[in-house]
Structures are given as structure tokens and as C-alpha cells.
Design a protein around this motif. Structure first.
Motif, mmCIF file in Angstrom:
data_model
loop_
_atom_site.group_PDB
_atom_site.id
_atom_site.type_symbol
_atom_site.label_atom_id
_atom_site.label_comp_id
_atom_site.label_asym_id
_atom_site.label_seq_id
_atom_site.Cartn_x
_atom_site.Cartn_y
_atom_site.Cartn_z
ATOM 1 N N MET A 140 61.788 30.690 8.396
ATOM 2 C CA MET A 140 62.556 31.946 8.408
ATOM 3 C C MET A 140 63.599 31.921 9.526
ATOM 4 O O MET A 140 64.758 32.299 9.316
ATOM 5 C CB MET A 140 61.607 33.139 8.586
ATOM 6 C CG MET A 140 60.730 33.417 7.375
ATOM 7 S SD MET A 140 59.371 34.590 7.751
ATOM 8 C CE MET A 140 60.307 36.106 7.959
ATOM 9 N N ARG A 143 66.489 29.708 8.529
ATOM 10 C CA ARG A 143 67.424 30.328 7.577
ATOM 11 C C ARG A 143 68.253 31.411 8.270
ATOM 12 O O ARG A 143 69.437 31.575 7.993
ATOM 13 C CB ARG A 143 66.667 30.927 6.382
ATOM 14 C CG ARG A 143 66.122 29.939 5.352
ATOM 15 C CD ARG A 143 67.218 29.209 4.583
ATOM 16 N NE ARG A 143 67.745 28.076 5.339
ATOM 17 C CZ ARG A 143 68.850 27.403 5.026
ATOM 18 N NH1 ARG A 143 69.564 27.745 3.971
ATOM 19 N NH2 ARG A 143 69.262 26.390 5.761
ATOM 20 N N HIS A 144 67.621 32.157 9.156
ATOM 21 C CA HIS A 144 68.338 33.223 9.853
ATOM 22 C C HIS A 144 69.449 32.640 10.732
ATOM 23 O O HIS A 144 70.605 33.091 10.691
ATOM 24 C CB HIS A 144 67.368 34.039 10.693
ATOM 25 C CG HIS A 144 68.010 35.168 11.441
ATOM 26 N ND1 HIS A 144 68.562 36.254 10.793
ATOM 27 C CD2 HIS A 144 68.193 35.379 12.764
ATOM 28 C CE1 HIS A 144 69.065 37.086 11.701
ATOM 29 N NE2 HIS A 144 68.856 36.577 12.893
ATOM 30 N N LEU A 181 60.620 34.935 -0.229
ATOM 31 C CA LEU A 181 61.871 34.756 0.513
ATOM 32 C C LEU A 181 62.620 33.484 0.104
ATOM 33 O O LEU A 181 63.665 33.180 0.664
ATOM 34 C CB LEU A 181 61.586 34.747 2.024
ATOM 35 C CG LEU A 181 61.054 36.077 2.601
ATOM 36 C CD1 LEU A 181 60.603 35.900 4.048
ATOM 37 C CD2 LEU A 181 62.117 37.183 2.502
ATOM 38 N N LEU A 183 62.109 30.275 0.632
ATOM 39 C CA LEU A 183 62.377 29.418 1.801
ATOM 40 C C LEU A 183 62.373 27.958 1.362
ATOM 41 O O LEU A 183 61.400 27.231 1.541
ATOM 42 C CB LEU A 183 61.329 29.670 2.884
ATOM 43 C CG LEU A 183 61.255 31.104 3.414
ATOM 44 C CD1 LEU A 183 60.104 31.262 4.398
ATOM 45 C CD2 LEU A 183 62.572 31.511 4.069
ATOM 46 N N PHE A 398 66.174 41.082 6.068
ATOM 47 C CA PHE A 398 66.178 39.623 6.004
ATOM 48 C C PHE A 398 65.671 39.267 4.613
ATOM 49 O O PHE A 398 64.531 39.576 4.261
ATOM 50 C CB PHE A 398 65.239 39.060 7.080
ATOM 51 C CG PHE A 398 65.020 37.574 6.976
ATOM 52 C CD1 PHE A 398 65.887 36.684 7.604
ATOM 53 C CD2 PHE A 398 63.956 37.054 6.257
ATOM 54 C CE1 PHE A 398 65.694 35.310 7.513
ATOM 55 C CE2 PHE A 398 63.751 35.684 6.154
ATOM 56 C CZ PHE A 398 64.628 34.813 6.782
ATOM 57 N N ASP A 399 66.520 38.667 3.808
ATOM 58 C CA ASP A 399 66.119 38.438 2.419
ATOM 59 C C ASP A 399 67.005 37.358 1.819
ATOM 60 O O ASP A 399 68.097 37.095 2.324
ATOM 61 C CB ASP A 399 66.267 39.752 1.613
ATOM 62 C CG ASP A 399 65.445 39.732 0.329
ATOM 63 O OD1 ASP A 399 64.847 38.697 0.001
ATOM 64 O OD2 ASP A 399 65.411 40.778 -0.338
ATOM 65 N N THR A 400 66.539 36.724 0.767
ATOM 66 C CA THR A 400 67.384 35.794 0.057
ATOM 67 C C THR A 400 68.375 36.585 -0.767
ATOM 68 O O THR A 400 67.971 37.538 -1.425
ATOM 69 C CB THR A 400 66.540 34.857 -0.829
ATOM 70 O OG1 THR A 400 67.429 34.121 -1.657
ATOM 71 C CG2 THR A 400 65.557 35.619 -1.693
ATOM 72 N N ASN A 402 70.470 36.926 1.768
ATOM 73 C CA ASN A 402 71.058 37.492 3.002
ATOM 74 C C ASN A 402 70.162 37.248 4.206
ATOM 75 O O ASN A 402 69.583 38.170 4.769
ATOM 76 C CB ASN A 402 71.299 38.991 2.809
ATOM 77 C CG ASN A 402 72.178 39.257 1.612
ATOM 78 O OD1 ASN A 402 73.213 38.617 1.436
ATOM 79 N ND2 ASN A 402 71.747 40.182 0.766
ATOM 80 N N TYR A 403 70.100 36.002 4.584
ATOM 81 C CA TYR A 403 69.203 35.648 5.674
ATOM 82 C C TYR A 403 69.728 36.101 7.037
ATOM 83 O O TYR A 403 69.047 35.924 8.043
ATOM 84 C CB TYR A 403 68.950 34.145 5.681
ATOM 85 C CG TYR A 403 68.157 33.645 4.490
ATOM 86 C CD1 TYR A 403 66.849 34.073 4.272
ATOM 87 C CD2 TYR A 403 68.710 32.729 3.600
ATOM 88 C CE1 TYR A 403 66.112 33.607 3.190
ATOM 89 C CE2 TYR A 403 67.984 32.256 2.515
ATOM 90 C CZ TYR A 403 66.685 32.693 2.318
ATOM 91 O OH TYR A 403 65.958 32.229 1.249
ATOM 92 N N ASP A 404 70.937 36.644 7.066
ATOM 93 C CA ASP A 404 71.411 37.155 8.350
ATOM 94 C C ASP A 404 70.811 38.518 8.668
ATOM 95 O O ASP A 404 70.944 39.016 9.782
ATOM 96 C CB ASP A 404 72.950 37.226 8.366
ATOM 97 C CG ASP A 404 73.478 38.116 7.249
ATOM 98 O OD1 ASP A 404 72.769 38.287 6.229
ATOM 99 O OD2 ASP A 404 74.598 38.633 7.391
#
Lengths: 664, 664
Positions: A140, A143-144, A181, A183, A398-400, A402-404
Motif C-alpha cells: 500500500m 502504491r501511495h 485494493l 495491489l 486510498f483506492d484503486t 487513486n492511490y494518492d
């Protein structure tokens, strides 16, 4: 196994010979230590060899390279596979002497891998399932940060997990969260050897793991875990998926251990001298113990050098990056320069306002200052966002894809959440916090412990902290949890009394780079009790209300009961009994103060009282053998919270009565 | 919903009207309490109506009937569905007054269902996932007793679980264990409403639950949770399977709540007065609040009478059964008359032999006496049988189809294991015990807590209890766990010092019918320290070694450190310092002694020392503010155990030195 003809000392050793090097080191280190586990290291040696020679991005010369792949040995008891790999590929942290001193005092090769103790160990593992759950947090964080710093962060997280890891409940939380998510940089290599300590795994587990992971949204594949070509093909396939990946590696436990190969009882230390000898013969391994043939070592070190160039190129990119300095700061775990400007102003303002509030709301108000000031903070909740006050306006999920986003919907997965937070903290660049009810800290406790053991910073917001929960009743009312966490080494247990203490607690928690914190917060509203500034929470305990003269009574309290203690003190003072009140928001910080300060806080009043809506355990350190305790001795009950405080006798009047009885 | 034309006051109310009775009671009780959850009760009212009118075997007049079906509301927050059902079907335990007093002090309708508090509540639920995991133990107990008493035991276990239950990790342990054991009498009704507190469940969970359960060996089916006919067909099908069954009941949350029907935010208390009014209109529910139309009540009570005849027939069978008296004794939780004959003889013999041993072996030796003497005992381990010493020669595995076996291979599922033990104890007829490492009690802690809260007897064997674990290192070395469990209400934490104390601890644990126990036991060998009989462990703490004269020093200790304390006392005595030693095997039992006894044990020696290979928390209750503590203040390390004791300063010499410094 290599046959003798393949040549142990050939100039270019085969991958099988390279794997055998892991096998021999592992079995001989365990044999010498007379404890440990050779079964998994020998069984997974081929998989690990393919991973570390062909896929894993790492540089033994730069173990802290931010964009390295992370490798987590979730089946931590097989630590010798990791130590072998670190030694063979050229990490300075594990010498042959360390391998010889496996499991001995002072070596870099403890029984289970320990983060911070041995460079190259990404996570302390051993408690099964947690390595896997922690790796989800690492993936996580990756990705963030990839979303924030795409030029600087793009790597994978590889995990070796065993049957035990997949039986633990936390594996479910981990894999369902990772699947949700998407990942896809997370790849789990399952050591599918059908063996656990009690025998063949099927005595206790007959589930279809591939179907299970698939149901959770993973890409899955099974492979012969001793066929290097097929392992490589599966790993290549894994790197191309849009989901997290499970590769079931069908292996024989203790592969290569002569007569003990595939023996369910060869999980741990069970190889006799003669087994070692027969294993060496079967592998054609003629090298002396505690040596690795030069060509084999050379081949391993060559594998360990493959990422040196990319790593240097990456360092150049970092140097040139406009936000490179900020990235480096974040990865070091340092806070931005102006981290507390807004919070400090908030505290000043609150000291003037003197407003009451629930301490969970007070925590939320502190977060509202901190989250915009510290970009590294990533929050969340185990499905109790509105109750935990962990969400700050303006945060996105925080989601797929939109990992930002900086707010994680962890779902009803307290343990998986805390483990994922550990993974984020270990990865670096992120300061994780999240919330659940205090009573459910029982679920996340194993991960909080592991975080404390690893000296990492995570912040667990734990609201609804006592019988003040009210109507939800005893299943939701912690009474023993404060004591149970105060007993844990290297953990800061904060229980703030009001808005100011809550804000100070957040500051102290964020400044504790090597210590996780728990924020124990109330559902119910309490009045302001702090009248002066001075960041007193950082001292752990302090006199919040002095006595009018030489104190006859000291009342020690924390959290929502501090205001009750203050009210009692005022009543006693009104009756001419000088009474002081000590607020104890964080015992662990108090323990760090010097003896003189501690003595001054404890004071010399002849009557000592502790007031807390929890059990007495531990309060004797403030009140001694003959103190008065006003609190709980049983589980709670279901009723409105004011009724409960009255029924359980945690009131101003009860304190006054007991003190007067003692003084009489 | 019923339309007005269907007739709320019709002589024979439709099943939908009967379900609406649950809906109205639930929404109005929550509304009145201003807290609680109407979402699930209203959503699952149809499923519950089909279950309680057509399938569940129960008799409100005999809530303790041994062969009743068990119904567990794993989604315990929806307690009003259960209270409504108990009230409607004629349980005396829930009156309309209780429904009105939902969540109030003293009512039988607390916020979450509480076992022992309200007849008809089979299990305390609320901590999500645990009801499901507990029900697995109930189903195990049923199969076991069915194997032993086929004429007397043959019933099902029905569970309502929500999305949250299925997200919790323990659900994985529960369903994989149930699947492995083919517990076909277990039927789970999943309230598949896609809602959790934070919103639609898919924000955090997108797994395929049907595929997941199928992978774990369950039979699965999805059904419209508002279609009574289809629900009935699915339940009928469920009763015919050879595996445990999951029925996914697709429902609308708050079904019938007018404008709030299917609203994700209607999970908890969110219905305004106007919503209640509109809901009543939609349902055509014109009856006054806190009344149920007579025909509706009559129809429900008729459903509640359906099993009265079979129950009476069963009672006749019990009376005629050759082992009926033994069955009744076991179901009451009473021990057989000669339960301790062999154990007492063993203790006598050990007092003569004075042999040393690891306390885990000492526990195993006690079990070797008890298991043959008490047929009700069912043991097991979370994959650490050899290490936990929980297996007794002659035991066979509890397994399909041999459910008469008394040893459960729980797999690496500590939490699921402890929850299953709770289920067995709740079911009755079985006394469950099982083992894991003490450090992994962190995993099972939530179930141990729930057992303590429910006042039931389970015995958790927890071996490898300190740094004495040695080479496995800090992940496997508990230091804070003793304090954390001693803080828990209604739990007996035993840490015996030798063979005799271990045997006495088992006796005390088995005699504690309303309190769970944990047995905290060493890996390493210790000498015998007890010299006299007298069942002293039952007092919790006692002087194990008197001083030669008026004591200058009292040393308090537990477990493996008692022998260290005795050695230190001997050294001090040799130097002319009268020193007594107090063994404290169970603090909770010591707390139950009278004040005079407690004072005599604490004594008046000016120097007080506590010695335990654990953190100090709590020991101040023996040593006060100025005592000496010899123990741990950090996590442990990896090395042989004797090295660790020396490095961490828990030795005879360290004690002697500190005492002398204090006396100087």
C-alpha cells in the motif's frame, strides 16, 4: 539436487548448486544451534534462488535503497533461508561467523528475523500470518508513494508464506484487503509442502487455497517449487498481473536432506549427524562446513550486484527530482519543518476557550491541524470512521486507481489494519494512523506488539475507552485494556483528559519515531481541565491541580476521570482538606522522567487515591499498598454512561466519601 | 411488507405480518433507547421468521433443553431481532417491559446479547466474527456428544452473521476448521445486505463469499432473503448436506423502514419519528406501540410450542437412558465423583519424589491423570501438540467420521481454537482445553475475554512462558502477557512453580465452573520447590519457604522464578539475613482470600522483592512503592535460555546483590 558431475566447484555453478548452498548453510546452522528450522529453507531454496537471482530488485551495498523490492519471510521460523541469502549475496550484516552463531546472544542471526537488528531484514516475523499482513501495508505504501513520486517509487513486495501463515485468521484480512485494493505489486510465494508441526497439514486444513485467493480477487497459479524454469516463468507471469498474485510452490519439506527429505517431522531441528552426512552426499556437497565454494559465492555475489547500476541511476534521479529532498526526509521518518505550527496554535486557542468535548473529538480536532501539515500521514478506520473521528475534511480515499488518497477504508479488519500500518511504517515515507474501538484492540494487539518490538511509529486511535461507551454494554467496554497495554514494552499508551492533552498526545506520538502509540479516547464529552500550556503530556504525568496548602490527599487519574478527580478535589478543599490532582496521560513517558521529577509528581500526601474507569492493575505504582482505588473490578454493563458511572461508583461523591473515611 | 388488506388483526396472520412484528419491535425499541441497530433486525426479520417458525428446534418453556438447536446471533449488534423472537415465541426472559427498557440498566435486553443474563441467549456476541467462531465449537460439541450419546444428542447450530463477521480474520479460522471437520449440522445465514458502518460494504470488501466458503469445504447457496418460500427451500436443502452450509440471504437493510429502507446509513439508530410513522404506514402496522396484536402473538407462540412434544419425548428417553444420569451431570458442568482421585495420588507421589521438570511437562503429567478420569475433557492444540504437552496417550483424534475422538487438531488457529472452546463450554457436556505458546495468547485473547465475560470454563494451556523460550527470540517470548491477563476480570491466570503446583492448578481450574483459566507453563526444566501438600495453589499465593527468624526480606515470585527466589533466600539466610519466599501461582485466587490471610502472606518484612521473568506491572501490589523488582523491562532476545536469564539479570546473585544494597 546437483549431482557430483554438475560440479560443485565448476566455474559457473548451476542454479541448483546455488540453491544447495542455501540448503547446506541452513541445515548445518540449525544442526549446530540444536534448534531452529531447516525444513522450509531447504524446501524453498529453489524458489528463493530464482527470486534472488532473476527477479528481486535489491542491492546488498545499499540495504536502505528506497526503491528496492521488499522481501518478507512471513514464515519467519525459516530464518536461515534469509540469513543464507543475505550472506551469499553479499550483505555485510550476515557474516559466516554470524551463520555459525545462529540463534546465539549478540549475533545478527536470531531465531526469527528481526527488523533493525540485521540489515536486509525488512520485517520482524515469526508470529504466523503477520508477515503476509504486514506486506500488504508495504504494498500500500509503495502504491501511495508511487502516486506521489512516480519517478522515484516503483517496486514490488515479495512474500514467502507457509501453510501456517495461510491458516491464521489475519491472512484472510490481509488477502481480502489486498484483493479489494488490487495491489498488483504484491506477490506471495506459498511454500505448499503440506506440512505443519503436528504432521501433514491436512490433519487440520483441507481448503482449496488457490480458490480461496481467487475468491479474494487475486491472480493465482501453482508451480513445481523445485523446477527453476517453471518457477521463473510463474514469477514472470506474476509481474504482469493487474491483481495481487499467489504462486503455490509445491515443494518437498527439507528437500535435499537425504533420508529426511519430505519427512513431515523434519520441519524443525531433527537432523542427526548421519542425516547431515547423507544429505551432503545426496547433494554432492563436498565443501567444508562454514565455507562456500568460491565459484558459488561468486555467482551469488554477481546476482547481488545486478541492481547496483539501476540503484545508482535511481540516486541520480532522486538528486535531480524537484521534491527529492522532501521524499528523502519522509523516507527517513523525519517530520516536515512546520509540522506542528497549526497544532500549537490550536492548543493556544483551546487554552483560552476552555471548551469541553469528547476526547475522540478532541483527537479529531488535532488531526484536522496535523493532516494538512504533514503530507506523510495516511489515516483510516476499521469501519468506524464516524465514531473514531479519524477522517479529516478534504481527505480522499486510498483506492484503486487513486492511490494518492490518504484515507484507507480498512473494513472490519482490526488486526489486518494494524499489521498493514506496520508495513507502511516499515516501508517508510508514510506515517500511518487508524482507528477502531478500544475494546477491539484485543484483535489488533499482536500487530501492535510487533510494531513495538520493531521500534516503528504507528498511531492507533482507540475510541470508546471505558464504561463511558454506555449502552453497547460489556462486550464494547474495555476495563483491562489500559493495564494490558501499559504493560507492553516500547509502547506509548496515551489517555488524554481533554482537548489540550489530546493535542499534546498527538504531538508526542508523532515525535516518537521509534515507538508506536495508542490513543485511548472517550466517546463521552468531558470538560476542559488543563489551564496552562507547556506541553505537559510529554512528561507522562504532572500535577494538574495543586493543593491549597500542604496536600493531605493526592488524586491520580487519567482521561475522562481527571475531571471527576478535579471535582472531588474541589469538594475536599471546600471541606478544608488540601488536595492535589495528578493527570497521568502516558505512564511510559512518566517512566522516562528522572527520579526527582517522578518523586515530586507522586508527592508526599498521606492519602493517595487513583481514579480510573478501568481495573486497578498497575495503579499501585502511584498509590502504593495502602492507597484508595476508585474504578472497576468487573466487566461493565449496558446502560446510559452516566448511569454506569453512578452504579459502578466512579463519582466525585464516592471519591470524597472514601477519602474522608480514610482520614477519619 | 403486509398490505393493510392482508390484515394485521386477521385470525391467521401471514408470515410477513409475523416478520413485521419483529421489525416494529426492533425499530421502536432502538428509537426509544436512542441507540442500537434496527438495520439488521428489519433486514433479517423474514429469514428469522422462517427459521423460528419452521426449522429451529426450541422450546421457550425449557430454554436449557440439552438437545435444542442452538441459535447464535453472530451479528450481535442486531440484538433486537433476538429479543423480539424470544419475546414473541414466549420466553419468559424477555417481557414487553424489557423490550421497552432495551439497553437500560437491569433489563434483560442489554445492547448486545449476553449469555447467562437472558434465557434463550446462547452466546454473548458483539465482537464481530466471534459468534460464528463460537458456533463452530458448539457444532463440534454436538457431534462429539452425538457420537457418545446418539439417542440424546442430535441437533443443529444456526448462525446469523453479517458482512462484518465475514471480514474478521477469525471467520477464516472458523470456516476452514468447520469445513475440515465436515460439521454438517452447522448452518450459517449470512445477512448479505452489502452494508457496513462506513457505507456500502464494497468500499472495503469485494471478495466472492460463496466461492470462499466453497473453497473451505462448505455447501453454499444464495437466496432472496425476503422470499419466505425460497428461504424455506434453502433451509430444507441445508439440512440435507454433508458439509457445513452457508446461505447468502440477499436482503435490504432496514427492510420496511419506509424512506430508510435499503439506506446504508440506517444500520444504527437513525430513524426519526417521521420515519417510524412512514414505516408503520408502509407495513400497515396500526397496533399501538409496545403491543403485539393478539393473533400475531398467538401465531408466534404456536410456533414456540411446536417442539414441546418432542422435548417431552426426549426427556422420557433421557430418563430411560442407561447413561442418562452421567449425561445430565456432564451437561450441568459437574465433574464425575472420582475426578481427582488419580490426580491427588499423583500429587502425593510427587511430594515424595521431589523431581524437577518443565512445568509444561508437569501439566502433561497432570493431564495424564485427569483425561482418563474425566470423560468430558476434550483437548487439543493449535499445531503445537508436542510442545504444549496437551496430548495424553490413548486419546484419538476428533475427526470426521470419528467424532468420539477427544483430541482436536485445531491447526494454526489460536483465536478460532479459543472461540471454539467457548462454544463447546456453552454447549455443555464437554470441558474443553487446548494449547498454544503463551505469546500467541495475543491471538486468542479476544475469545479468552469473551469466555471470562460469559462465566464459562475453558482451560487454555499456554506454554513457553518467558525468556525461558530461549533461541526462538523476542517474537516468541512473552514479557507483558502475565500482567495483561492478570488484569482481566474473571480469569484465573495460573503460573505454577513445579510439578505439584501444576497439578494443583489443574484441579483449581477444573473446579472453577464459571471462570476460564490459563495455564502459563515453562519450556525449561525447574527443580521441585514444594515440600508440603495442602492444595495451597487454591489460595493463590502462600509462603513456600519461611524465614529462619523474623523475616527481614520477603521475596514474591511465580513459576520458574520461584526456584531462583528460593535459592536467593538460602544464600541470604547463609549470610544471616532471615528471608521468606512467597509463591504466587494465581493472583486472582489470592484476591479472593480474606484480608487477614492476605496480610499474613504479604508479611511485614522491611524489604520486599518481586522476581518474575516478565514486566513489573502489577507487582507493586505485593512490594509497594519502594520494593525491589527483578525481572524484565524490555522485550527478550534470541539465545539459549540460561544465557538470557544471566544477560537480563534474573539470577540468584542479582537478587542477593539488590537486597544487600537495600539493607546497607
Amino acid at each position: 539436487m546437483s549431482s557430483a558431475s554438475e560440479g560443485l566447484f565448476a566455474a559457473k555453478p548451476s542454479p541448483v548448486v546455488m540453491a544447495d548452498a542455501i540448503r547446506v548453510l541452513s541445515m548445518e546452522a540449525v544442526h549446530r544451534a540444536k534448534s531452529g528450522h531447516q525444513g522450509m529453507p531447504m524446501g524453498m531454496a529453489d524458489v528463493a534462488t530464482v527470486l534472488f537471482t532473476k527477479f528481486l530488485k535489491y542491492d546488498p551495498k545499499a540495504p536502505d535503497w528506497a526503491d528496492r523490492d521488499r522481501f518478507i519471510l512471513s514464515a519467519g521460523h525459516g530464518s536461515m533461508i534469509l540469513y543464507s541469502l543475505l550472506h551469499l549475496t553479499g550483505y555485510k550484516s550476515v557474516s559466516m561467523e554470524d551463520i555459525k552463531n545462529f540463534r546465539q546472544w549478540g549475533s545478527s542471526t536470531p531465531g526469527h528475523p528481526e527488523y533493525g537488528h540485521t540489515a536486509g531484514v525488512e520485517c520482524t516475523t515469526g508470529p504466523l500470518g503477520q508477515g503476509l499482513a504486514t506486506s500488504v501495508g508495504m504494498a500500500m505504501a509503495e502504491r501511495h508513494l508511487n502516486a506521489r513520486f512516480p519517478e522515484l517509487v516503483d517496486h514490488r513486495t515479495w512474500v514467502i508464506a507457509g501453510d501456517g501463515c495461510l491458516m491464521e485468521g489475519v491472512s484472510h484480512e490481509a488477502i481480502s484487503l489486498a484483493g479489494r485494493l488490487k495491489l498488483n505489486k504484491l506477490i506471495v510465494l506459498w511454500d505448499d509442502n503440506n506440512v505443519t508441526i503436528d504432521g501433514v497439514a491436512t490433519i487440520a486444513e483441507t481448503g482449496d487455497q488457490l480458490a480461496r485467493f481467487k475468491a479474494a480477487g487475486w491472480a493465482v497459479k501453482a508451480v513445481d517449487g523445485h523446477d527453476h524454469g517453471k518457477i521463473a516463468a510463474a514469477m514472470r507471469w506474476a509481474t504482469q498481473q493487474s491483481k495481487p498474485v499467489l504462486i503455490a510452490c509445491k515443494t518437498l519439506i527439507s528437500k535435499g536432506a537425504g533420508p529426511k527429505e519430505a519427512d513431515p517431522h523434519s520441519h524443525g531441528y531433527t537432523l542427526f549427524d548421519s542425516d547431515i552426512e547423507l544429505a551432503r552426499q545426496a547433494m554432492g556437497w563436498t565443501a567444508e562446513s562454514w565455507t562456500v565454494p568460491a565459484p558459488v559465492k561468486k555467482a551469488w555475489e554477481a546476482a547481488g550486484r545486478k541492481a547496483a547500476k539501476p540503484r545508482k541511476a535511481w540516486e541520480a534521479k532522486l538528486k535531480a527530482h524537484p521534491n527529492g529532498a522532501d521524499f528523502t526526509r519522509a523516507m527517513k521518518g523525519e517530520l516536515p519543518a512546520d509540522a506542528f505550527t497549526a497544532l500549537d496554535a490550536h492548543i493556544e486557542k483551546q487554552l483560552e476557550l476552555k471548551a469541553g468535548d469528547a476526547t475522540r473529538s478532541a483527537s479529531g480536532a488535532a488531526l484536522a491541524q496535523l493532516v494538512p501539515s504533514i503530507d506523510d500521514m495516511v489515516g483510516g478506520s476499521a469501519d468506524l470512521t464516524g465514531s473514531n473521528n479519524t477522517f479529516v475534511k478534504g481527505m480522499t480515499a486510498f483506492d484503486t486507481p487513486n492511490y494518492d488518497g490518504r484515507y484507507v477504508h480498512y473494513g472490519v479488519r482490526e488486526f489486518g489494519m494494524s499489521a498493514a500500518m506496520n508495513g507502511m511504517a516499515l516501508h517508510g515515507g508514510v506515517i500511518p494512523y487508524s482507528g477502531t474501538f478500544f475494546v477491539f484492540s484485543d484483535y489488533s494487539r499482536p500487530a501492535i506488539r510487533l510494531g513495538a518490538l520493531m521500534n516503528i511509529r504507528t498511531i492507533n486511535v482507540l475510541t470508546h475507552d471505558s464504561i463511558g461507551v454506555g449502552e453497547d454494554g460489556p462486550t464494547h467496554q474495555p476495563v483491562e485494556h489500559l493495564a494490558s497495554f501499559r504493560a507492553m514494552p516500547n509502547l506509548l499508551t496515551f489517555r488524554p483528559a481533554d482537548i489540550v492533552e489530546a493535542a499534546e498526545s498527538w504531538k508526542a506520538a508523532l515525535l516518537s519515531e521509534t515507538t508506536p502509540s495508542i490513543m485511548v479516547l472517550s466517546r463521552q464529552k468531558v470538560p476542559a481541565v488543563r489551564t496552562t500550556g507547556g506541553n505537559l503530556t510529554a512528561k507522562g504525568a504532572y500535577e494538574i491541580r495543586p493543593a491549597s496548602g500542604e496536600a493531605k490527599v493526592s488524586i491520580f487519574s487519567s482521561g475522562t476521570e481527571v475531571s471527576v478527580a478535579v471535582a472531588a478535589a474541589e469538594a475536599l478543599e471546600a471541606d478544608g482538606i488540601p488536595t492535589r490532582v495528578v493527570s497521568t496521560p502516558c505512564w511510559a513517558l512518566f517512566d522516562r522522567q528522572d527520579a526527582a521529577y517522578q518523586a515530586s509528581v507522586i508527592g508526599t500526601a498521606p492519602v493517595r487515591v487513583a481514579v480510573e474507569a478501568a481495573v486497578q492493575m498497575g495503579w499501585e505504582k502511584f498509590i502504593g499498598l495502602d492507597g484508595i482505588f476508585v474504578g472497576m473490578s468487573s466487566f461493565g454493563a449496558s446502560a446510559p454512561q452516566d448511569v454506569l458511572y453512578k452504579q459502578f461508583g466512579i463519582t466525585k461523591d464516592a471519591i470524597v466519601e472514601k477519602v474522608k473515611a480514610k482520614l477519619a
